[in-house]
Design an enzyme around this catalytic site. Sequence first.
Site, mmCIF file in Angstrom:
data_model
loop_
_atom_site.group_PDB
_atom_site.id
_atom_site.type_symbol
_atom_site.label_atom_id
_atom_site.label_comp_id
_atom_site.label_asym_id
_atom_site.label_seq_id
_atom_site.Cartn_x
_atom_site.Cartn_y
_atom_site.Cartn_z
ATOM 1 N N HIS A 53 0.836 -1.206 0.000
ATOM 2 C CA HIS A 53 0.000 0.000 0.000
ATOM 3 C C HIS A 53 0.872 1.259 0.000
ATOM 4 O O HIS A 53 0.653 2.187 -0.795
ATOM 5 C CB HIS A 53 -0.910 -0.026 1.226
ATOM 6 C CG HIS A 53 -1.679 1.238 1.463
ATOM 7 N ND1 HIS A 53 -3.005 1.380 1.128
ATOM 8 C CD2 HIS A 53 -1.306 2.429 2.016
ATOM 9 C CE1 HIS A 53 -3.417 2.597 1.449
ATOM 10 N NE2 HIS A 53 -2.395 3.248 1.996
ATOM 11 N N GLU A 54 1.852 1.301 0.892
ATOM 12 C CA GLU A 54 2.730 2.476 0.980
ATOM 13 C C GLU A 54 3.568 2.648 -0.284
ATOM 14 O O GLU A 54 3.793 3.776 -0.733
ATOM 15 C CB GLU A 54 3.623 2.377 2.216
ATOM 16 C CG GLU A 54 2.886 2.261 3.533
ATOM 17 C CD GLU A 54 1.843 3.350 3.749
ATOM 18 O OE1 GLU A 54 2.001 4.459 3.187
ATOM 19 O OE2 GLU A 54 0.860 3.085 4.464
ATOM 20 N N HIS A 81 1.661 4.543 -2.796
ATOM 21 C CA HIS A 81 1.710 6.008 -2.678
ATOM 22 C C HIS A 81 2.938 6.570 -3.383
ATOM 23 O O HIS A 81 2.869 7.619 -4.039
ATOM 24 C CB HIS A 81 1.715 6.409 -1.200
ATOM 25 C CG HIS A 81 0.374 6.333 -0.537
ATOM 26 N ND1 HIS A 81 -0.759 6.924 -1.051
ATOM 27 C CD2 HIS A 81 -0.020 5.719 0.614
ATOM 28 C CE1 HIS A 81 -1.787 6.696 -0.260
ATOM 29 N NE2 HIS A 81 -1.371 5.958 0.754
ATOM 30 N N GLU A 134 -6.295 6.721 -1.560
ATOM 31 C CA GLU A 134 -6.178 5.602 -0.621
ATOM 32 C C GLU A 134 -6.713 4.316 -1.246
ATOM 33 O O GLU A 134 -6.118 3.246 -1.088
ATOM 34 C CB GLU A 134 -6.911 5.915 0.683
ATOM 35 C CG GLU A 134 -6.220 6.946 1.556
ATOM 36 C CD GLU A 134 -4.822 6.526 1.963
ATOM 37 O OE1 GLU A 134 -4.631 5.354 2.344
ATOM 38 O OE2 GLU A 134 -3.907 7.375 1.886
#
EC number: 3.4.24.-
Length: 348
Positions: A167-168, A171, A244
């Site tokens: 997930h990070e 980003h 997100e």
Amino acid sequence: MFWFGIGYLLEPIIMAVALGLFIAMAPYITRTPRGEKELKFFMFLTIVGYALILFAAYAFLTSYLGYVPSLWTFALILTGIGALQYFIAPFLINIMYRAEPAPPEIQEMVNRLAQRSGLKPPKAMIARVPIPNAFAYGNFLTGRYVALTEGITRTMDEEELEAVIGHELGHHKHNDIWLILALSLAPMFVYYLGRIMMEWGFWGSASERDRENSSLAFLVAGIALVAISFILNFIILQFNRLREYYADLHGAKVKGKKPMQRALARLHVTFENIKSNPVYQKELEQFNESPAKMLFIYAFTQTFASPYYDMDEIIERLKREETNPIMEVFMSHPPIPKRLRFLDNISE
């Protein structure tokens, strides 16, 4: 006089009007995307809306003032402030969260998942914070970082932790750090300019009766600009919520849909009772008030989760939960139930 002027009386009214607009639109703008294509379409519409409203502010301003070089100077100053924040933010985050290089096994996880993502591996960091969370940060001078708190490394199993890292990395892959900062500069410029114009208009009309019409125009223009700045900030929150989902999508692609869902569900369970636990209240307040809160994988709205929970059962229960679209308008992250339902609609 500016800081204690008419703006403090008018601003709550302007804010209430902007809030009313977004509350009325909440059921439409908080819809859960049904898959990757719809998510990208929603992000496109959000950026188009942001650009149109910003252009309207520019057109409105120039119709009142024309071309004023000092406005560009003001914009450049605020841009410089934003750039300074961007450059020093990694150092401040490292200090604020007592972040240190992660153990080799965590760095190896990041390296492996970054390779799957087509990214140069960021530096893995451990934030000396007991509350479970994770965030991405960095810039082209300091390099990129992925930080895991001590709490999350103790809470999650390896698959879930890798999904969080995925997930990070999403980003970073999507350039969310500088993109959100860049989008935040315009509302800041419009807001402060509006406040200044309100003060000029109010105090000019009170002290120079022969210029009352001109002063009233400044006052009206200032009110309009402040309202536009609030609307732009709500649009940025909406855009951040969509990003997100986008990062969740990336985590699911590099690690799998189920580990990503389990990680999100475990974070939700972890925070369900944290407000009633005095041991973590100070840390929770610091995270809630942090300027970096948009970077977190989880936005705090809710004792650590036992690794022996049946997470699949919890996922199914959470997916059936209803969410409040009005509350979501104020959030930087979508509610966990909606993130879980979104992941159901994607193909890995």
